[in-house]
Scaffold this motif. Structure first.
Motif: not given
Length: 268
Positions: A22-28, A33-36, A42-46, A256-257
């Motif tokens: 059973x697997x859970x994966x996440x990308x923030x 950059x412009x969106x970080x 540092x991307x944790x809100x997205x 990168x995230x």
């Protein structure tokens, strides 16, 4: 390898018979950059992409899985790829490394079929989410992987794959060949360094056109039945049918995230 996936790519490993993973994966979001930066912590809100699902060892050499992903791929002009995706994974180990029997490497094949369950947008005729036919909701990926464990501390893998999307935006190509590799370095009994790279081949899959190879770097921690992974990658999407055609973010621009994967093995 300790896991069925490295960071972005599949590994040669299959599940033992009657084991359930059973697997859970996440990308923030982008770290910089412009969106970080600080404005997004540092991307944790997205949350760019999320994977939930499981796979089962039908035999020691055959693993079947079903995973749900949010979908995060996007073209350089902002056109999105498939969203709300159901992914079927079928994986077969063809050769297993056994030095005493003359097999110097492990060879595994994997196939992935992805189905978008997103609502059809009929008025968006220029978007692939207009889905003129049901088949346009589908994308496929096949890949062959060869790996060798050189010592208790080092394993290397090479990959070759083909991705086919049934519907693509105007000017794009349906089919993409890709090559890549992966590595694992064991630091201690429970900690390893992992890395992988996937490079798609097409006349328009170049940095000048806004596309980049998917590169991932991370740490892997094994604790009993759990495998926990922390990684950084420029790929926004998780599944091959999504990140291979749609990686349009660059390490060099801070795009990168942070990501993580939690895997739990059950005996059935």
């Amino acid at each position: 390898f300790k896991d069925r996936r490295v960071i972005n790519v599949q590994s040669v490993e299959t599940l033992p018979k009657r084991k359930l993973d059973v697997r859970i994966a996440h990308r923030f979001g982008d770290v910089a950059g412009d969106n970080g930066g600080f404005k997004t912590v540092f991307g944790l809100e997205n949350a760019r992409d999320v994977l939930l699902g499981a796979e089962y060892g039908v035999s020691d050499n055959l693993t079947l899985g079903v995973f749900r992903t949010k979908g995060a791929g996007v073209l350089p002009d902002g056109t999105p790829g498939l969203r709300q995706i159901l992914n079927g994974v079928y994986k077969v180990r063809l050769i297993r490394q056994k030095e005493s029997e003359g097999a110097p490497f492990t060879l595994t094949a994997v196939g992935i079929t992805s189905l978008s369950t997103a609502e059809k947008i009929e008025e968006a005729t220029e978007s692939i989410q207009s889905f003129p036919k049901f088949a346009h909701r589908l994308a496929h990926h096949v890949q062959l992987m060869a790996a060798r464990k050189f010592s208790d501390g080092l394993s290397l893998q090479v990959n070759a794959g083909y991705t086919y999307r049934n519907l693509v935006p105007s000017g794009d190509v349906n089919g993409l060949f890709s090559v890549g590799g992966a590595a694992r370095i064991q630091l201690s009994k429970v900690v390893g360094i992992i890395a992988d790279l996937t490079v798609p081949f097409s006349d328009n899959r170049t940095a000048d056109n806004g596309f980049y190879p998917a590169l991932g770097l991370g740490f892997e921690f094994e604790t009993g039945g759990h495998v926990f992974q922390v990684n950084f990658t420029n790929a926004t999407a998780i599944m091959e049918t999504d990140f291979i055609p749609y990686t349009t973010t660059s390490w060099g621009q801070g795009e990168f995230r942070l990501g993580f994967t939690v895997s739990r093995i059950f005996n059935l």
